[in-house]
Design an enzyme around this catalytic site. Sequence first.
Site, short mmCIF file in Angstrom:
data_model
loop_
_atom_site.label_atom_id
_atom_site.label_comp_id
_atom_site.label_asym_id
_atom_site.label_seq_id
_atom_site.Cartn_x
_atom_site.Cartn_y
_atom_site.Cartn_z
N GLY A 54 50.18 22.79 44.26
CA GLY A 54 49.00 22.07 45.22
C GLY A 54 48.84 20.69 44.75
N GLN A 84 44.54 12.72 44.12
CA GLN A 84 45.42 12.74 43.01
C GLN A 84 46.48 11.74 43.10
OE1 GLN A 84 45.96 17.34 43.01
NE2 GLN A 84 46.17 16.80 40.96
N CYS A 115 46.33 21.98 36.47
CA CYS A 115 46.25 20.75 37.51
C CYS A 115 47.37 19.81 37.40
CB CYS A 115 44.83 20.16 37.59
SG CYS A 115 44.51 18.90 38.35
N LEU A 116 47.86 19.02 38.05
CA LEU A 116 48.86 18.06 37.82
C LEU A 116 48.29 16.79 37.16
CD1 LEU A 116 51.27 18.44 41.04
CD2 LEU A 116 51.89 18.48 38.59
N HIS A 156 40.26 25.03 44.46
CA HIS A 156 40.53 23.97 43.42
C HIS A 156 40.78 22.49 44.20
CE1 HIS A 156 42.85 22.56 39.69
NE2 HIS A 156 43.56 21.62 40.86
N GLU A 157 41.74 22.63 45.30
CA GLU A 157 41.96 21.50 46.11
C GLU A 157 40.84 20.64 46.63
OE1 GLU A 157 44.85 20.16 45.01
OE2 GLU A 157 45.95 21.85 44.15
N HIS A 172 38.98 18.70 44.73
CA HIS A 172 39.46 17.28 44.39
C HIS A 172 39.05 16.17 45.49
CE1 HIS A 172 42.29 17.48 40.94
NE2 HIS A 172 42.87 18.59 41.60
C1 QAP Z 1 46.24 23.97 41.32
O1 QAP Z 1 48.01 23.11 40.10
C2 QAP Z 1 46.14 25.36 40.89
O2 QAP Z 1 49.56 21.32 33.36
C3 QAP Z 1 47.77 23.17 41.57
O3 QAP Z 1 52.01 20.20 32.76
C4 QAP Z 1 46.63 25.64 39.49
O4 QAP Z 1 50.12 22.51 40.84
C5 QAP Z 1 45.52 26.23 41.45
C6 QAP Z 1 51.10 21.63 36.65
C7 QAP Z 1 46.53 27.01 39.12
C8 QAP Z 1 45.32 27.34 41.04
C9 QAP Z 1 45.81 27.87 39.92
C10 QAP Z 1 50.22 21.57 35.54
C11 QAP Z 1 52.43 20.93 36.24
C12 QAP Z 1 50.99 22.07 38.07
C13 QAP Z 1 50.37 21.23 34.32
C14 QAP Z 1 49.24 22.65 39.97
C15 QAP Z 1 51.78 20.62 33.87
C16 QAP Z 1 52.55 20.56 34.95
C17 QAP Z 1 49.67 22.42 38.59
CO CO Z 2 44.42 19.81 40.63
#
Ligand code: QAP
Ligand code: CO
Length: 168
Positions: free
Chosen positions: A46, A51, A92-93, A134-135, A138
């Site tokens: 996501g 971001q 989270c990215l 979550h989004e 943001h």
């Molecule tokens: C949000 O998160 C989310 O730490 C999206 O080193 C996450 O795409 C919603 C990511 C979990 C619900 C559950 C995170 C990639 C990606 C990192 C992501 C990383 C590389 C996170």
């Molecule tokens: Co995020």
Amino acid sequence: MAILNILEFPDPRLRTKAKPVEVVDDALRQLIDDMFETMYAAPGIGLAASQVNVHKRLVVMDLSEDNSEPLVFINPEFTVLTDELEQYQEGCLSVPGFYENVERPQKVRINALDRNGEAFELIAEGLLAVCIQHECDHLNGKLFVDYLSTLKRDRIKKKLEKQHRQQA
Ligand code: QAP
Ligand code: CO
């Protein structure tokens, strides 16, 4: 297509409240495509426009294993449908390398526009419900680390600041 730069916590620009999208045009669809390319390259599931330092109410998501289910949410709104909360280990990215449990409502209704500007509605549970909440956070300048204790959040902040200094 282009891979966009992803802002990282504690960048203050992540605290900007995004503005509603007024017109869904080719320029917006170009941004959507670039956001998908950026998210898939990361890889992530996501990404909110906030971001990538674009403060418009726009989210892209793909919860599939093989990048086969792209979802676009323009001006997303959600309504909580249950009192039940569910804990999920979120990442989270914009907070790379850190994952922590967050509790959120388990079931929500989502209203948004698609990439053609058409309104749609869907009921979300499980990962989709977690991800849209979550989004949407943001878009309001909120991050999952805001749900953690000050101690945990400050530790994450210090570690990322140190990494950023070493990258500079
Ligand atoms: C949000 O998160 C989310 O730490 C999206 O080193 C996450 O795409 C919603 C990511 C979990 C619900 C559950 C995170 C990639 C990606 C990192 C992501 C990383 C590389 C996170
Ligand atoms: Co995020």
